[in-house]
Write an enzyme that holds these catalytic residues in place. Structure first.
Site, PDB file in Angstrom:
ATOM      1  N   PRO A 341       0.788  -1.233   0.000  1.00  0.00           N
ATOM      2  CA  PRO A 341       0.000   0.000   0.000  1.00  0.00           C
ATOM      3  C   PRO A 341       0.820   1.282   0.000  1.00  0.00           C
ATOM      4  CG  PRO A 341       0.205  -0.792   2.238  1.00  0.00           C
ATOM      5  CD  PRO A 341       0.962  -1.770   1.362  1.00  0.00           C
ATOM      6  N   LEU A 342       2.147   1.188  -0.095  1.00  0.00           N
ATOM      7  CA  LEU A 342       2.978   2.377   0.029  1.00  0.00           C
ATOM      8  C   LEU A 342       2.928   3.224  -1.238  1.00  0.00           C
ATOM      9  CD1 LEU A 342       6.181   0.908   1.745  1.00  0.00           C
ATOM     10  CD2 LEU A 342       4.029   1.686   2.791  1.00  0.00           C
ATOM     11  N   CYS A 343       3.128   4.508  -1.059  1.00  0.00           N
ATOM     12  CA  CYS A 343       3.081   5.436  -2.191  1.00  0.00           C
ATOM     13  C   CYS A 343       4.437   5.502  -2.883  1.00  0.00           C
ATOM     14  CB  CYS A 343       2.650   6.819  -1.715  1.00  0.00           C
ATOM     15  SG  CYS A 343       0.920   6.896  -1.234  1.00  0.00           S
ATOM     16  N   THR A 344       4.867   4.375  -3.414  1.00  0.00           N
ATOM     17  CA  THR A 344       6.083   4.287  -4.201  1.00  0.00           C
ATOM     18  C   THR A 344       5.978   3.065  -5.095  1.00  0.00           C
ATOM     19  OG1 THR A 344       8.472   3.827  -4.149  1.00  0.00           O
ATOM     20  CG2 THR A 344       7.180   3.122  -2.241  1.00  0.00           C
ATOM     21  N   LEU A 382       6.716   5.860   5.683  1.00  0.00           N
ATOM     22  CA  LEU A 382       5.334   6.272   5.441  1.00  0.00           C
ATOM     23  C   LEU A 382       4.389   6.022   6.622  1.00  0.00           C
ATOM     24  CD1 LEU A 382       4.770   5.411   1.677  1.00  0.00           C
ATOM     25  CD2 LEU A 382       5.315   7.601   2.715  1.00  0.00           C
TER      26      LEU A 382
END
Length: 416
Positions: A341-344, A382
């Site tokens: 789910p990380l924004c990367t 995050l």
């Protein structure tokens, strides 16, 4: 995995994501490795693999000693009941404040990588009016074949090169408060075959004989490291070493006639082999979609919970087995992207996994992550919630905790 499905199907099931540590499997792993080593040998548990309090306590009760390489690991080992005088404190660079804490706590055996390290240890031991013992860590001439992670035979922060010790043995001799008692050699990791293990142990023992002949000092203690393998994030059983103990006894008796009644005490270390197969990560599917012709499965766990250090080459790049615990069991299809789910875009476990069809909310599990799982991941990145850690004995939950990151301090009390 059926027992996991049953456990997480109960009304009082642990929340997810969850790391489950099966203490029964941990006991089996310890018994198997202990049987694979000579009876007279000491076994150290390397806390870096998994410092969970229940894991530490179980291995302490089973008779392992602790190998630590940081103040946090030292405190964890002390809290779990390990005797400080029997610990081994390692690491290629140590701060004065950390060595001071260890000596003050009662640690009396250190692995040292350089003459400076011996001088540092001597200076700090002198402040407490005590004597400590040191193992000189050796960086051997050449790496052994079959290593999962090379630790010797190359330019390295680990250990003193053999030629350096042979050329200038006086640099590695006693200090007023430090007594060198032997050598520490750790040449590689994650070896699954007996022949590969014996190759590195043969090389290490031969190197020790060279050093003893050149210096005229017979070692009192020899730490041969480990390298015992285990599957990581993939299905499978830990490797077995049925003939290793007998082969090691013959090797040590040839090198030190009469061993173990005469000759050095011998120690081995293990992290992943002891705890790897006791751990399972259970997590949920958050979303499933199609993108550019591929199926994309987004999980609530990613590189912040598992495998973050693979990007640092501490672990190999991982493509975990993702096993559905419940739900429809259609045919497995290739080409699935498994992401967290990380924004990367780096938060990807697999670009083309073969998986059954999954749906949001479904539970999945990754096996064999008891070693270098949560504690080798990017948990601060995050600020997503930490997984819970659950201990299981006899199929029942016996403990549940959640590791919390320390918040920033604003009171000016930061030290060291």
């Amino acid at each position: 995995m059926s027992s996991l499905a049953e456990l997480f199907g109960r009304p009082d099931a642990p929340p997810t994501p969850a790391y489950l540590y099966d203490l029964d499997e941990l006991a089996r792993s310890h018994a198997a490795l202990r049987a694979a080593l000579p009876r007279a040998a000491e076994l150290f548990y390397s806390l870096k693999a998994n410092p969970h309090p229940a894991v530490l306590a179980a291995l302490a009760t089973a008779g392992c000693q602790a190998e630590v390489c940081s103040p946090g690991e030292l405190r964890a080992a002390l809290a779990a009941g390990y005797a400080p005088a029997a610990m081994l404190y390692t690491g290629p660079g140590k701060r004065d404040v950390d060595v001071d804490e260890a000596v003050r706590a009662g640690v009396r055996l250190f692995s040292i990588d350089s003459p400076y390290g011996l001088d540092q240890l001597d200076r700090i031991a002198a402040e407490y009016g005590t004597e400590v013992r040191a193992l000189v860590r050796i960086n051997d001439d050449t790496p052994s074949p079959g290593q999962g992670l090379t630790m010797t035979g190359v330019a390295s922060q680990f250990g003193a090169d053999v030629w350096w010790v042979l050329d200038r043995p006086e640099l590695f001799g006693p200090r007023r408060h430090v007594r060198p008692v032997g050598f520490h050699l750790y040449t590689g990791s994650n070896l699954t075959g007996e022949d590969a293990l014996m190759a590195q142990f043969n090389q290490s023992v031969a190197t020790v004989r060279r050093l003893a002949a050149a210096t005229g000092v017979e070692p009192e203690l020899l730490d041969l490291g480990g390298g015992f393998g285990a599957p990581f994030a993939r299905a499978g059983a830990r490797p077995e070493y049925p003939k290793l103990a007998d082969r090691l006894v013959r090797l040590l008796d040839d090198a030190f006639p009469g061993w173990p009644e005469s000759g050095p005490a011998v120690a081995f270390e293990s992290g992943r082999h002891l705890v790897g197969t006791c751990g399972t990560l259970v997590t949920r599917v958050l979303d499933v979609k199609r993108s550019q012709g591929s199926t994309v499965v987004v999980l609530e766990s990613g590189i912040h919970h598992l495998g973050g250090m693979s990007g640092l080459r501490r672990l190999p790049p991982i493509v975990p087995d993702v096993v559905a615990l419940a739900g429809p069991a259609g045919p497995a299809r290739p080409g699935t992207i498994v992401a967290g789910p990380l924004c990367t875009p780096l938060d990807t476990w697999a670009r083309s996994a073969t998986l059954v069809e999954l749906t949001p909310g479904q539970l999945v599990a990754v096996p064999n992550v008891g070693a270098y799982g949560l504690y080798a991941s990017l948990v601060a990145f995050l600020a997503h919630p930490m997984p819970v850690e659950v201990t299981v004995t006899g199929g029942r939950v016996t403990g549940m905790t959640r590791l919390e990151l320390t918040r920033h301090s604003t009171n000016g009390s930061v030290r060291g």
